[in-house]
Design an enzyme around this catalytic site. Structure first.
Site, short mmCIF file in Angstrom:
data_model
loop_
_atom_site.label_atom_id
_atom_site.label_comp_id
_atom_site.label_asym_id
_atom_site.label_seq_id
_atom_site.Cartn_x
_atom_site.Cartn_y
_atom_site.Cartn_z
N GLY A 111 0.82 -1.21 0.00
CA GLY A 111 0.00 0.00 0.00
C GLY A 111 0.85 1.25 0.00
O GLY A 111 2.05 1.18 -0.24
N ASN A 112 0.23 2.37 0.24
CA ASN A 112 0.97 3.64 0.30
C ASN A 112 0.33 4.57 1.32
O ASN A 112 -0.71 4.26 1.89
CB ASN A 112 1.06 4.27 -1.09
CG ASN A 112 -0.31 4.60 -1.66
OD1 ASN A 112 -0.99 5.50 -1.17
ND2 ASN A 112 -0.73 3.86 -2.67
N ARG A 113 0.97 5.71 1.54
CA ARG A 113 0.56 6.60 2.62
C ARG A 113 -0.55 7.59 2.27
O ARG A 113 -0.85 8.48 3.05
CB ARG A 113 1.76 7.43 3.08
CG ARG A 113 2.81 6.63 3.81
CD ARG A 113 3.94 7.57 4.20
NE ARG A 113 5.04 6.86 4.82
CZ ARG A 113 5.10 6.58 6.12
NH1 ARG A 113 4.13 6.95 6.93
NH2 ARG A 113 6.13 5.92 6.60
N SER A 114 -1.14 7.47 1.11
CA SER A 114 -2.18 8.44 0.74
C SER A 114 -3.36 8.37 1.72
O SER A 114 -3.87 7.30 2.01
CB SER A 114 -2.68 8.15 -0.68
OG SER A 114 -3.76 8.99 -0.98
N ALA A 158 -3.56 7.77 -5.26
CA ALA A 158 -2.21 7.23 -5.35
C ALA A 158 -2.34 5.77 -5.80
O ALA A 158 -2.72 4.90 -5.01
CB ALA A 158 -1.50 7.32 -4.00
#
Ligand code: C5P
Length: 232
Positions: A29-32, A96
């Protein structure tokens, strides 16, 4: 009937971060946080637009008053965007989207094993949803029902302001979108916070516009530019 600079317009907004599953319990995943996309959707609603909101994973709930499509992976988001973009005037790709996904999904949890080793995870490229949609629209020409105004986002971790913008201009022409919102990101900058500072680059050659402050303030700036470009 809605009033405002975007009355009668349909705006698609994507927000949040995609998750690419490795096994039933793990993902890449990512930090968005989705906050900037949510703020843009709210600003577009306030300007009188009909908003189709394609959400990936977000920290906050989607705004009230949107037509919501909930997604998780990049491939799901792509399906939802392609459906929502039909007949829309604007697409704002604030989500993102993972550039890569695991080549294989393990149907049961990946085990540690007894040999002390660690697995190697092979990745494959995800399609570039934005670039793909712009290419399809341009190939369809005049009869296309895809948005004539496509807004991309570029999260850059570089810190030299000039380098970041140069990179932004290159990305704008590579992706083929009409506007590119460039923001500098880092672990302590932008993600999850209520503030942002962006530079909006336009393919029409008009100069870069800078917006700084709350994500609502930045959203109002972006929606203002969208309104101006649509009315030409
Ligand atoms: O190339 P980069 O990932 O920096 O581009 C970011 C922009 O492209 C964002 O607007 C993002 O939503 C979009 N994107 C996409 N599909 C991908 C990756 C990014 O539409 N697979």
């Amino acid at each position: 009937r809605a009033r405002g600079p975007l009355a009668g317009r349909t705006v698609v907004v994507t927000a949040g971060g995609t998750r690419e599953p490795l096994d039933p319990v793990r993902f890449l995943g990512n930090r968005s946080s989705g906050k900037q996309g949510i703020a843009i959707a709210r600003a577009a609603l306030a300007a009188g637009a009909k908003v189709r909101f394609v959400a990936a994973h977000m920290d906050d709930p989607a705004p009230e008053g949107v037509e919501l499509a909930a997604t998780s992976t990049a491939l799901e988001l792509r399906e939802a965007v392609n459906a929502a973009a039909e007949g829309a005037d604007v697409l704002v790709m604030a989500a993102a989207v993972a550039d890569f996904r695991p080549a294989e999904y393990a149907a049961s949890k990946i085990k540690k094993g007894d040999d002390g080793g660690a697995p190697t995870i092979e990745l494959v490229r995800n399609p570039d949803i934005l670039a793909e949609l712009v290419a399809r629209r341009n190939a369809e020409g005049q009869r296309s029902r895809l948005p004539r105004l496509v807004v991309g986002f570029a999260a850059e971790t570089g810190d030299a302001a000039a380098g970041v913008l140069e990179h932004g201009h290159a990305k704008l022409s590579r992706k083929g979108c009409e506007l590119l919102v460039v923001n500098q990101v880092g672990e302590k900058l932008v993600f999850g916070t209520d503030r942002n500072s962006v530079t909006v680059l336009s393919a029409d050659g008009s100069g870069p516009r800078r917006f700084e402050g709350t994500k609502d303030r930045v959203a109002a700036g972006i929606v203002g530019i969208i309104g101006a470009q649509l009315s030409r």
